[in-house]
Design a protein around this motif. Structure first.
Motif, PDB file in Angstrom:
ATOM      1  N   ILE A 202       0.839  -1.193   0.000  1.00  0.00           N
ATOM      2  CA  ILE A 202       0.000   0.000   0.000  1.00  0.00           C
ATOM      3  C   ILE A 202       0.881   1.252   0.000  1.00  0.00           C
ATOM      4  O   ILE A 202       0.585   2.243  -0.665  1.00  0.00           O
ATOM      5  CB  ILE A 202      -0.903   0.001   1.263  1.00  0.00           C
ATOM      6  N   GLN A 203       2.007   1.186   0.731  1.00  0.00           N
ATOM      7  CA  GLN A 203       2.887   2.347   0.851  1.00  0.00           C
ATOM      8  C   GLN A 203       3.523   2.726  -0.483  1.00  0.00           C
ATOM      9  O   GLN A 203       3.913   3.882  -0.681  1.00  0.00           O
ATOM     10  CB  GLN A 203       3.999   2.063   1.873  1.00  0.00           C
ATOM     11  N   SER A 204       3.666   1.756  -1.386  1.00  0.00           N
ATOM     12  CA  SER A 204       4.340   2.090  -2.644  1.00  0.00           C
ATOM     13  C   SER A 204       3.449   2.914  -3.573  1.00  0.00           C
ATOM     14  O   SER A 204       3.945   3.554  -4.493  1.00  0.00           O
ATOM     15  CB  SER A 204       4.811   0.813  -3.352  1.00  0.00           C
ATOM     16  N   LYS A 205       2.146   2.956  -3.301  1.00  0.00           N
ATOM     17  CA  LYS A 205       1.249   3.740  -4.166  1.00  0.00           C
ATOM     18  C   LYS A 205       1.586   5.227  -4.149  1.00  0.00           C
ATOM     19  O   LYS A 205       1.860   5.807  -5.209  1.00  0.00           O
ATOM     20  CB  LYS A 205      -0.211   3.509  -3.781  1.00  0.00           C
ATOM     21  N   PRO A 206       1.571   5.873  -2.942  1.00  0.00           N
ATOM     22  CA  PRO A 206       1.933   7.298  -2.948  1.00  0.00           C
ATOM     23  C   PRO A 206       3.367   7.541  -3.427  1.00  0.00           C
ATOM     24  O   PRO A 206       3.645   8.542  -4.095  1.00  0.00           O
ATOM     25  CB  PRO A 206       1.769   7.729  -1.492  1.00  0.00           C
ATOM     26  N   ILE A 207       4.266   6.601  -3.103  1.00  0.00           N
ATOM     27  CA  ILE A 207       5.668   6.788  -3.524  1.00  0.00           C
ATOM     28  C   ILE A 207       5.751   6.791  -5.055  1.00  0.00           C
ATOM     29  O   ILE A 207       6.393   7.656  -5.654  1.00  0.00           O
ATOM     30  CB  ILE A 207       6.566   5.692  -2.918  1.00  0.00           C
ATOM     31  N   ASP A 208       5.071   5.829  -5.684  1.00  0.00           N
ATOM     32  CA  ASP A 208       5.111   5.776  -7.149  1.00  0.00           C
ATOM     33  C   ASP A 208       4.438   6.996  -7.776  1.00  0.00           C
ATOM     34  O   ASP A 208       4.857   7.480  -8.829  1.00  0.00           O
ATOM     35  CB  ASP A 208       4.449   4.490  -7.655  1.00  0.00           C
ATOM     36  N   TRP A 209       3.402   7.501  -7.080  1.00  0.00           N
ATOM     37  CA  TRP A 209       2.743   8.714  -7.581  1.00  0.00           C
ATOM     38  C   TRP A 209       3.723   9.882  -7.582  1.00  0.00           C
ATOM     39  O   TRP A 209       3.824  10.640  -8.545  1.00  0.00           O
ATOM     40  CB  TRP A 209       1.524   9.041  -6.702  1.00  0.00           C
ATOM     41  N   LEU A 210       4.504  10.007  -6.490  1.00  0.00           N
ATOM     42  CA  LEU A 210       5.473  11.101  -6.405  1.00  0.00           C
ATOM     43  C   LEU A 210       6.595  10.911  -7.431  1.00  0.00           C
ATOM     44  O   LEU A 210       7.049  11.878  -8.048  1.00  0.00           O
ATOM     45  CB  LEU A 210       6.052  11.178  -4.983  1.00  0.00           C
ATOM     46  N   PHE A 211       7.020   9.659  -7.616  1.00  0.00           N
ATOM     47  CA  PHE A 211       8.015   9.380  -8.660  1.00  0.00           C
ATOM     48  C   PHE A 211       7.505   9.872 -10.014  1.00  0.00           C
ATOM     49  O   PHE A 211       8.222  10.533 -10.765  1.00  0.00           O
ATOM     50  CB  PHE A 211       8.305   7.876  -8.759  1.00  0.00           C
ATOM     51  N   ASP A 212       6.253   9.560 -10.284  1.00  0.00           N
ATOM     52  CA  ASP A 212       5.674   9.942 -11.569  1.00  0.00           C
ATOM     53  C   ASP A 212       5.683  11.459 -11.743  1.00  0.00           C
ATOM     54  O   ASP A 212       6.062  11.981 -12.786  1.00  0.00           O
ATOM     55  CB  ASP A 212       4.246   9.394 -11.664  1.00  0.00           C
ATOM     56  N   LEU A 213       5.285  12.177 -10.667  1.00  0.00           N
ATOM     57  CA  LEU A 213       5.310  13.644 -10.718  1.00  0.00           C
ATOM     58  C   LEU A 213       6.727  14.135 -11.006  1.00  0.00           C
ATOM     59  O   LEU A 213       6.953  15.036 -11.817  1.00  0.00           O
ATOM     60  CB  LEU A 213       4.809  14.208  -9.381  1.00  0.00           C
ATOM     61  N   GLU A 214       7.701  13.507 -10.350  1.00  0.00           N
ATOM     62  CA  GLU A 214       9.088  13.958 -10.524  1.00  0.00           C
ATOM     63  C   GLU A 214       9.614  13.605 -11.914  1.00  0.00           C
ATOM     64  O   GLU A 214      10.414  14.356 -12.472  1.00  0.00           O
ATOM     65  CB  GLU A 214       9.958  13.409  -9.397  1.00  0.00           C
ATOM     66  N   PHE A 215       9.173  12.473 -12.466  1.00  0.00           N
ATOM     67  CA  PHE A 215       9.578  12.167 -13.844  1.00  0.00           C
ATOM     68  C   PHE A 215       9.041  13.230 -14.808  1.00  0.00           C
ATOM     69  O   PHE A 215       9.720  13.617 -15.755  1.00  0.00           O
ATOM     70  CB  PHE A 215       9.074  10.779 -14.272  1.00  0.00           C
ATOM     71  N   LYS A 216       7.822  13.708 -14.530  1.00  0.00           N
ATOM     72  CA  LYS A 216       7.266  14.771 -15.379  1.00  0.00           C
ATOM     73  C   LYS A 216       8.112  16.034 -15.280  1.00  0.00           C
ATOM     74  O   LYS A 216       8.457  16.659 -16.293  1.00  0.00           O
ATOM     75  CB  LYS A 216       5.828  15.090 -14.955  1.00  0.00           C
ATOM     76  N   LEU A 217       8.476  16.398 -14.022  1.00  0.00           N
ATOM     77  CA  LEU A 217       9.305  17.594 -13.833  1.00  0.00           C
ATOM     78  C   LEU A 217      10.658  17.415 -14.525  1.00  0.00           C
ATOM     79  O   LEU A 217      11.168  18.336 -15.165  1.00  0.00           O
ATOM     80  CB  LEU A 217       9.519  17.850 -12.341  1.00  0.00           C
ATOM     81  N   ILE A 218      11.225  16.209 -14.380  1.00  0.00           N
ATOM     82  CA  ILE A 218      12.530  15.933 -14.996  1.00  0.00           C
ATOM     83  C   ILE A 218      12.417  16.098 -16.514  1.00  0.00           C
ATOM     84  O   ILE A 218      13.247  16.762 -17.144  1.00  0.00           O
ATOM     85  CB  ILE A 218      13.020  14.518 -14.637  1.00  0.00           C
ATOM     86  N   ALA A 219      11.375  15.506 -17.095  1.00  0.00           N
ATOM     87  CA  ALA A 219      11.196  15.594 -18.548  1.00  0.00           C
ATOM     88  C   ALA A 219      11.079  17.048 -18.983  1.00  0.00           C
ATOM     89  O   ALA A 219      11.688  17.470 -19.975  1.00  0.00           O
ATOM     90  CB  ALA A 219       9.961  14.805 -18.969  1.00  0.00           C
ATOM     91  N   PHE A 220      10.331  17.851 -18.210  1.00  0.00           N
ATOM     92  CA  PHE A 220      10.137  19.249 -18.598  1.00  0.00           C
ATOM     93  C   PHE A 220      11.430  20.049 -18.486  1.00  0.00           C
ATOM     94  O   PHE A 220      11.840  20.737 -19.429  1.00  0.00           O
ATOM     95  CB  PHE A 220       9.046  19.899 -17.742  1.00  0.00           C
ATOM     96  N   PHE A 221      12.104  19.951 -17.336  1.00  0.00           N
ATOM     97  CA  PHE A 221      13.308  20.769 -17.168  1.00  0.00           C
ATOM     98  C   PHE A 221      14.449  20.292 -18.061  1.00  0.00           C
ATOM     99  O   PHE A 221      15.271  21.091 -18.510  1.00  0.00           O
ATOM    100  CB  PHE A 221      13.741  20.802 -15.698  1.00  0.00           C
ATOM    101  N   PHE A 222      14.477  18.988 -18.339  1.00  0.00           N
ATOM    102  CA  PHE A 222      15.461  18.462 -19.287  1.00  0.00           C
ATOM    103  C   PHE A 222      15.283  19.151 -20.638  1.00  0.00           C
ATOM    104  O   PHE A 222      16.240  19.664 -21.232  1.00  0.00           O
ATOM    105  CB  PHE A 222      15.286  16.945 -19.407  1.00  0.00           C
ATOM    106  N   SER A 223      14.033  19.224 -21.100  1.00  0.00           N
ATOM    107  CA  SER A 223      13.763  19.860 -22.389  1.00  0.00           C
ATOM    108  C   SER A 223      14.021  21.356 -22.326  1.00  0.00           C
ATOM    109  O   SER A 223      14.528  21.952 -23.275  1.00  0.00           O
ATOM    110  CB  SER A 223      12.314  19.629 -22.797  1.00  0.00           C
TER     111      SER A 223
END
Lengths: 342, 680
Positions: free
Chosen positions: A37-58
């Motif tokens: 159950i704990q990995s759900k919020p963690i994966d959600w935050l990972f996903d948000l950070e991947f989006k930020l990474i993709a944006f700032f990378f570009s």
């Protein structure tokens, strides 16, 4: 005018590359299976950070590559670029906007951590002992195993203890990691959400065999878990009775391997952190204080239960944790095993 | 030609002779210790490493004779033996066992004291403390020393900051190669699952030493670049304290020898962090590691002190703070960290040493100590120190970008301040290494915020760099140093962007102690240090020698290293996310990581080949003609306005700052003017 055209092109490119980068990251499959159950919020935050990474990378890469392609000197051009020293408003913007983003990320991160650490007062408990180099799981029902069995969809509080050095409890599918610190009990709460076989692996370097400090973790349905638990309770009772009746070297050998004795004491005479057991029994052992003691049953028992009472010459005191959690019968089994190595 | 061949033969003979002599000596010593001869001693790692030490001595001896470095090393060996024997004698009189056969003859306290006495002996032998000794006796010494002609001056004490800078840099490259070699060995082991040819103990020793040898290499590398550049850039004749400068460099040599000796003296298995209680139980090599770093710390602290005084006191007339070259800002920010944080790691390691040698239970919970305390002390230095590594590199990027973009540095003051900002925030983030360590839970959220804050000044740098490039006038052919600057920006961007997931606590609980961290860290180190370091070497090489490194070879170096490196670190992060832990000698084949690791190993070898190309380039260029004595890069910086290489005290004329450093594109603007010094 020329400048405006450049800006429009890179804005479009930045958006395009951001989206492409993000979907590329998604399609690779970055995270292992989520099994808690704990990995759900963690994966959600990972996903948000991947989006930020993709944006700032570009945001950095697109204008960088664009400049390299477009802003080249023509042949024969020896002039310098325009004399632009800076732009205070721009600098303010790219200080303030990231500042707001990181503060927002902090707020989100703190809230996310709160979700991950949520306490269920109904959680059942297991004591987890890490040692060089293995794991032992002590259940409150009075039995001990080398495989961690957990029921699905029920929070468990693992009380982590180390007998020697730092270790770290990590099941990648559960996401969370927690160090084991000698002299301290650390807590690890997890609610398994997917039936299956996993492995706990030590994630904090703990010496030469660190790589091999693993133990299976099996998540069962609640019904299967109850059956397994009752079996274990019965088995433990039978073993205790058997040991109390007659000590057995075979059981002692198993304990030698599973309780962690093996990490420090060899049985072939080779040197380890502790003295070898080869030829130990009934030999004369020189002690650090200059006296000598005969290695009889009483000495061996004392060394297991109160390791620092008599320190063998050439070995450091306090190197060995005390093994007083062992049942009398189990100590007898180990002594019986040591006798066979005479 | 004949003469040359003779010399090569002589050097080779001394090198091989040293190796054989060392091996034989090692075998004899082991035979004496164990009381019986065995042919397996010829395969023993310790004997071979003993041989390596002697072969290096022989190599240097054949080049320069019994002088400087060679003398220092001989004195170090003698001093170590003397110190160890002295302690053994005291132990004998105290009724303790004087010798210990299980720890290579001497007892552990004897080895530690021996190492310290050896360090002092080295400094005396090499001549780095001669002047101070003379002053203590009341003798006068010359204000300036005149260096001997030729390459021999690099092997002995020189007070010229440019010579010291080159000594630092060459030592750094040597250590870079040693640390890289360690990495190649264990990377080969990792190329598939199961243990193939290394023992677990040797794997751990190599992996741990790779980390620390590289850190020392980087510290010496930035000291080299800073030493060479800063006095030149600010128009000073030399550093503020030339003798202290020489001391700072030379003390790093015995430190490196002691650090590397840990491999021969039993190794250690803790990783570069040396966390107790594991480091309390580790073999003798652990103590040598601690002593080596403790000694190397002096080099950092004293070098930083010297640099700060130099920047504060010796700038040219008119060089107000905001007219300093941007690299000088970075060097100052970095030195502030070195000066104030290095003590912490020295202290932390010293406490573990005291626990090992004297039983003081600082980190022993059964006697009231606390193992987590060590981690706080350790990271209070070891986090800021990564900013020590990267700030000068980022300074090099900021310094070179305007030259190649032919435009002023965008937002000079913001970049200068962001260096200080990073240095300041860097002190407040250390506990983010400890989110899962068992420290007080309430500390985690504040440290998450402070860590995320680092992104702000770092972002300012990135945006300003891009704005500098924007609408620039890049040359058709991008020269090698510029390629390395660009490579540095891209790689550092990857390192920076993979930072925030480590900062937010809940995601870090998954990432900490995995290969994701290893990949992230290597990206920051390569982007923040290695790439800019190579950029600086290619860029200022003509300044130091009057010869320009070969462009074709330089581009091969760049295009071989960059893609290989990106593959290496991206794959590291990939397997890390999927469950690959750090610092493991072997991994479960069921995880299906074999193919990723094989690709990483191949990439690592390609990087090594690119470094060989670079070294070949240096050797080839140094032997070539000096035909790049002018303003090779068409720069405005003062050092390029005079012919290369610079004379002993830098500028024959007095330098006055009359304008902004990076006014490219402004007709008729000048940064500095030279006026004839008044003849006394």
């Amino acid at each position: 005018m020329q400048n405006k055209k450049h800006f429009i092109i890179i804005t479009v490119l930045i958006l395009l590359v951001s989206v492409l980068t993000y979907y590329a990251l998604l399609s690779i499959g970055l995270m292992p299976v989520s099994a808690s159950i704990q990995s759900k919020p963690i994966d959600w935050l990972f996903d948000l950070e991947f989006k930020l990474i993709a944006f700032f990378f570009s945001l950095i890469m697109v204008p960088l590559v664009y400049s390299l392609v477009v802003f080249r000197r023509k042949d024969g051009d020896e002039t310098d670029g325009p004399h632009i020293e800076g732009h205070t408003n721009l600098e303010l913007i790219w200080t303030a906007v990231p500042l707001i983003i990181v503060i927002a990320l902090g707020v989100i991160g703190a809230d996310n951590l709160k979700q991950v650490l949520a306490v269920d007062p109904q959680a059942h408990q297991v004591k987890v002992v890490g040692f060089q180099w293995g794991w032992r799981f002590e259940y409150p029902e009075g039995f001990t195993t080398n495989t961690l069995y957990l029921p699905v969809d029920q929070q468990v509080l693992l009380n982590l203890e180390s007998t020697d050095v730092l270790h770290s409890f990590w099941v990648p599918e559960f996401r969370i990691k927690q160090d084991l610190v000698p002299g301290q009990i650390t807590e690890y709460r997890i609610t398994p959400s997917l039936i299956g076989n996993y492995k706990v692996r030590c994630a904090e370097i703990c010496g030469t065999s660190h790589s091999y400090m693993e133990a299976p973790v099996i998540v069962l349905s609640q019904a299967d878990y109850a059956v397994w638990r009752d079996d274990q309770i019965k088995l433990a009772k039978e073993q205790e009775l058997a040991s109390a009746g007659k000590p057995d070297a075979g059981r002692g050998q198993v304990l030698y391997q599973e309780s962690g004795c093996k990490a420090c004491h060899s049985v072939d005479g080779s040197k380890g952190v502790g003295p070898t057991w080869d030829g130990l029994f009934e030999s004369n052992v020189p002690l650090a204080d200059g006296t000598t003691v005969a290695a009889d049953e009483a000495f061996v028992r004392e060394s297991i239960l109160m390791p620092s009472a008599k320190v063998v010459k050439g070995y450091s005191p306090n190197a060995m944790p005390n093994f007083s959690y062992l049942k009398d019968g189990q100590v007898n089994d180990i002594i019986e095993y040591i006798k066979t190595l005479k | 030609m004949k003469n040359n061949e003779l010399k090569v033969t002589k050097v080779l003979a001394f090198y091989l002779g040293g190796q054989i002599l060392g091996l034989v000596l090692g075998v004899i010593i082991q035979t004496l210790i164990s009381g019986a001869f065995s042919t397996t001693y010829f395969l023993d790692l310790s004997s071979w490493l003993f041989g390596v030490l002697l072969s290096l001595l022989g190599f240097f001896y054949s080049l320069v004779g019994y002088y400087g470095l060679v003398k220092g090393l001989v004195w170090q060996v003698v001093g170590t033996l003397a110190g160890a024997l002295f302690v053994s004698l005291i132990r004998f009189f105290m009724g303790l066992e004087p010798f210990n056969l299980t720890t290579f003859g001497f007892s552990e306290p004897a080895w530690v004291v021996g190492a310290l006495v050896g360090t002092i002996s080295f400094m005396a032998g090499v001549g780095a403390i001669t002047d101070w000794y003379k002053w203590a006796l009341g003798e006068k010494t010359a204000d300036h020393h005149h260096d001997i002609e030729g390459f021999k001056k690099y092997f002995g004490v020189s007070l010229d900051h440019k010579v010291i800078g080159i000594q630092y840099t060459v030592t750094s490259i040597l250590l870079l190669c040693i640390g890289g070699l360690f990495a190649l060995v264990f990377r080969t082991e990792l190329s598939n699952s199961s243990l193939e040819f290394l023992s677990l103990q040797l794997y751990n020793s190599l992996m741990s030493l790779h980390g620390m040898v590289m850190i020392v290499s980087i510290l010496l590398g930035i000291a080299g670049v800073i030493n060479y550049l800063v006095p030149m850039l600010i128009g000073a004749q030399d550093m503020a304290f030339p003798r202290l400068n020489a001391f700072s460099f030379w003390v790093a040599i015995p430190a490196a020898v002691i650090l590397l000796s840990s491999l021969a003296l039993g190794g250690f298995d803790t990783g570069w962090t040396g966390y107790p209680p594991l480091s309390v139980r580790a073999p003798l090599g652990m103590s040598m590691f601690f002593v080596g770093i403790w000694v190397a710390g002096w080099s950092s602290i004293l070098g930083a002190l010297n640099l700060i005084v130099t920047v504060l006191r010796l700038r040219a007339k008119g060089m107000i703070a905001f007219r300093m070259p941007i690299f000088v800002w970075a060097a100052t920010a970095t030195s502030i960290i070195s000066l104030t944080a290095t003590q912490m790691i020295g202290l932390a390691f010293q406490l573990v040493l005291f626990q090992r040698l004297m039983g003081m239970p600082f980190f022993d919970p059964t006697k009231g100590g606390n193992p987590v305390l060590f981690q706080h002390l350790f990271w209070f230095y070891s986090h800021p120190v990564v900013y020590v590594f990267i700030l000068p590199g980022l300074g090099v990027i900021s310094e070179l970008l305007p030259v190649f973009a032919r435009k002023p540095l965008f937002g000079y003051k913001w970049i200068a301040m962001s260096s200080l900002g990073i240095a300041l925030v860097g002190f407040l983030v250390w506990a983010h290494h400890m989110f899962s360590s068992g420290m007080n839970e309430y500390l985690r959220v504040p440290f998450m915020y402070s860590t995320l804050l680092v992104a702000v000044p770092t972002g300012v740098k990135f945006f300003s760099w891009i704005a500098t490039l924007w609408q620039g006038k890049l040359t058709r052919d991008l020269p090698t140093p510029f390629l390395f600057v660009l490579g540095g920006i891209v790689v550092f961007l990857l390192g920076g962007l993979t930072g925030p997931p480590n900062a937010t606590v809940s995601t870090d609980l998954h990432l900490t102690d995995t290969y994701f961290i290893v990949g992230h860290f290597h990206d920051t180190m390569f982007g923040g240090y290695i790439f800019p370091f190579f950029a600086a070497l290619y860029y200022w090489f003509p300044k130091a020698t009057g010869k320009r490194l070969n462009e074709t070879l330089g581009k091969i170096h760049f295009w071989l290293m960059t893609p290989s490196f990106l593959i290496l670190t991206l794959f590291m992060m990939r397997v890390g996310l999927l469950g690959m832990r750090r610092r493991i000698a072997d991994y479960d084949p069921a995880l299906n990581f074999d193919v990723w690791h094989l690709a990483m190993t191949v990439s690592a070898y390609l990087i090594a080949i690119s470094i060989l190309v670079f070294i070949f380039n240096i050797i080839k260029t140094v032997r070539g003609k000096a035909d790049a004595t002018g303003n090779v890069w068409n720069s405005r910086s003062p050092e390029w306005l005079v012919p290369s290489p610079l004379p002993a005290h830098n500028y024959d004329q007095e330098m006055i700052v009359v304008g902004e450093p990076y006014d490219y594109g402004l007709e008729g603007s000048k940064y500095v003017e030279f006026i004839q010094k008044e003849v006394l």
